[in-house]
Design an enzyme around this catalytic site. Structure first.
Site, PDB file in Angstrom:
ATOM      1  N   ASP A   1     -22.890  -3.177 -35.867  1.00 16.54           N
ATOM      2  CA  ASP A   1     -22.523  -2.408 -34.671  1.00 16.54           C
ATOM      3  C   ASP A   1     -21.065  -1.991 -34.743  1.00 16.54           C
ATOM      4  OD1 ASP A   1     -22.328  -1.331 -32.100  1.00 16.54           O
ATOM      5  OD2 ASP A   1     -22.013  -3.298 -31.164  1.00 16.54           O
TER       6      ASP A   1
ATOM      7  N   GLY B   1     -23.751  -0.015 -20.048  1.00 20.16           N
ATOM      8  CA  GLY B   1     -23.425   1.403 -19.953  1.00 20.16           C
ATOM      9  C   GLY B   1     -21.934   1.608 -19.720  1.00 20.16           C
TER      10      GLY B   1
ATOM     11  N   HIS C   1     -26.140  -2.508 -32.421  1.00 17.01           N
ATOM     12  CA  HIS C   1     -25.773  -2.817 -31.043  1.00 17.01           C
ATOM     13  C   HIS C   1     -26.945  -3.386 -30.250  1.00 17.01           C
ATOM     14  CE1 HIS C   1     -22.935  -2.420 -27.755  1.00 17.01           C
ATOM     15  NE2 HIS C   1     -23.819  -1.775 -27.018  1.00 17.01           N
TER      16      HIS C   1
ATOM     17  N   SER D   1     -24.000  -5.401 -24.331  1.00 17.06           N
ATOM     18  CA  SER D   1     -23.031  -4.320 -24.167  1.00 17.06           C
ATOM     19  C   SER D   1     -22.172  -4.528 -22.912  1.00 17.06           C
ATOM     20  CB  SER D   1     -23.760  -2.979 -24.148  1.00 17.06           C
ATOM     21  OG  SER D   1     -22.847  -1.922 -24.290  1.00 17.06           O
ATOM     22  N   TYR D   2     -22.134  -3.550 -21.984  1.00 16.05           N
ATOM     23  CA  TYR D   2     -21.341  -3.763 -20.777  1.00 16.05           C
ATOM     24  C   TYR D   2     -21.953  -4.843 -19.880  1.00 16.05           C
ATOM     25  CZ  TYR D   2     -17.781  -2.674 -17.339  1.00 16.05           C
ATOM     26  OH  TYR D   2     -16.700  -2.768 -16.490  1.00 16.05           O
TER      27      TYR D   2
END
Length: 488
Positions: A409, A101, A461, A197-198
């Site tokens: 992505d 996030g 992603h 992701s994060y």
């Protein structure tokens, strides 16, 4: 050693005495066993899920959920959802999954739409069995982290204003230590971390914390960490944003003029961007708002979502949030508005929350659950520019490390991640080549000394969402040590 003597004496007693002595022996042995091995018999049974609404009748799924306290003084607790492996759970490793996030739920993404055995269906009213679930390969643990995400909470509101990478790593570490107390059968099991992701920040940082504290067994409990695997990971801001811009241009999202302008005014090596750079990158993201940045070839979701995240994702980015906290533009990693709608409908049901034991912990009131908490993204303290030094350290430490990228992505594109991998300067073990699944190219793979990098063809992603069969093949190869097939 003392059982035979007791039973010789007991033989001359009446039946009640025999039973009393037998019970005493059993009690003493059981107590000694618990003290010796730290096993809290039945401690996790209260977390078992037995009546989750909408679960398919077969196959059966053994799963647990609840809260683990990570800081008693502040009243911080993280919510988890755990699935035993579909077969031989006593022999399979433990795999933790973390979404990023920052502010997005690992339950809402990883568990409910990607790799869990129970996926939220497209009307948000029930669950479907996932034939490509990663719990075929491991016992799966999902954690909503940091506090403020999903059902996780803190009783100290100021905690939400100081969230940053080290804070999150410390809470995640404390979660693991305390979760293993509740599930002691996994204390000696091989442990791996995964996510996307994060999570590219969360996962290596948590691995480093475990790696460092494992060296002091007198002070910290040992966690049998073997390695980690991260997908489309944010790794170093310079390479990530350089790659994002180049990917947008090379995939016909932006014009030559936009690309040239952004290259001219943006220095991605700076932690804070100039106003000119922010303006140029706003234009890039504005063009992306017309398609799905997370999967540039997928149809854009047209559902109206009640989620603030769904309505604000890219719009927030283009409004120029240029305050003292954040001089660069940020957008959620791992966000899909359609699936957010389905997940939020399901997890906000009172009967679902009751089955998850949410009401037991937080009172008999319905908790408003969001797949991503927008306020965390806006207030998060982005203090770590690069994770690459952690990779260097942990590669030397002998951990098994894989990185993978869905090549469609635009948010954390394959170009930027390749820059990051190359920047590590690792000796090449086997060159770039195709890997196959069902006689088709699944993607590409390159192996370095200490790190493997894999791409997944046509995935965005959220690789397991777009290419579930390929993702299952990937995690099998990572955990089992079987090489991805490089021939048809």
């Amino acid at each position: 050693m003392f059982w035979p003597k007791i039973f010789i004496v007991a033989a001359n007693m009446n039946m009640n005495v025999i039973l009393s002595v037998h019970f005493l022996c059993f009690f003493l042995l059981t107590t000694s066993f618990i003290k010796t091995y730290g096993i809290n018999v039945g401690a996790n049974e209260s977390d078992r899920i037995v009546d989750l609404p909408g679960v398919p009748s077969s196959p059966s799924v053994s799963h647990f959920s609840g809260y683990i306290t990570v800081n008693e003084d502040h009243g911080r607790a993280l919510f988890y959802w755990f699935f035993e492996a579909q077969s031989e759970p006593s022999k399979k490793p433990l795999l933790l999954w973390l979404n990023g996030g920052p502010g997005c739920s690992s339950v809402g993404y990883g568990a409910a739409i990607e790799i869990g055995p129970l996926l939220v269906n497209k009307n948000g009213e029930g669950l479907n069995f996932n034939p490509y679930s990663w719990n075929q390969e491991a016992n799966l643990l999902f954690v909503e982290s940091p506090v403020g995400v999903g059902f996780s909470y803190t009783n100290t509101s100021s905690d939400l204003t100081i969230l940053e990478d080290n804070f999150v790593a410390e809470d995640a570490y404390n979660f693991l230590v305390n979760w293993l107390q509740r599930f002691p059968q996994f204390k000696s099991r091989g442990f791996f971390i995964s996510g996307e992701s994060y999570g590219g920040h969360y996962i290596p940082q948590l691995a480093e914390l475990i790696f460092d504290r494992n060296k002091d067994k007198n002070k910290y409990p040992f966690i049998n960490l073997k390695g980690f695997i991260v997908g489309n990971p944010e790794t170093e801001d310079y390479y990530d944003y350089k790659g994002l811009l180049e990917y947008a241009w090379s995939h016909a999202v932006i014009s030559d003029q936009q690309y040239d302008k952004a290259k001219q005014v943006c220095d991605f090596k700076q932690f804070q961007w100039s106003n000119e750079c922010n303006k140029a990158m706003n234009e890039v993201f504005q063009d992306y708002s017309e398609i799905d940045i997370y999967n540039i070839y997928a149809p854009k979701c047209r559902l109206n979502s009640t989620s603030a995240i769904a309505s604000e994702g890219l719009e927030q980015l283009t409004k120029g949030r240029n305050d003292y906290r954040m001089k660069r533009k940020r957008i959620f990693g791992g966000y899909d508005p359609c699936y957010s709608t389905y997940a939020e409908k399901y997890f906000n049901r009172i009967d679902v929350q009751s089955s998850f034991h949410v009401n037991t912990e937080r009172g008999n009131t319905n908790i408003t659950w969001e797949v991503c908490n927008n306020s965390i993204l806006q207030t998060y303290n982005f203090s770590v520019f690069s994770i690459l030094p952690i990779y260097t350290k942990l590669i030397k430490g002998g951990l098994k490390i894989w990185i993978y990228s869905g090549d469609a992505d635009g948010r954390v594109p394959v170009i930027g991640t390749r820059y990051c991998v190359e920047a590590l300067g690792l000796p090449l073990k086997s060159s770039w080549r195709s890997w196959y699944l069902d006689n088709q190219v699944g993607g590409r793979i390159v192996e370095y000394e200490g790190l493997t990098y894999v791409t997944v063809r046509g995935a965005g992603h959220l690789v397991p969402l777009n290419k579930p069969k390929e993702a299952l093949s990937l995690i099998h190869s990572f955990l089992a040590g079987d090489r991805l097939p490089t021939r048809r």
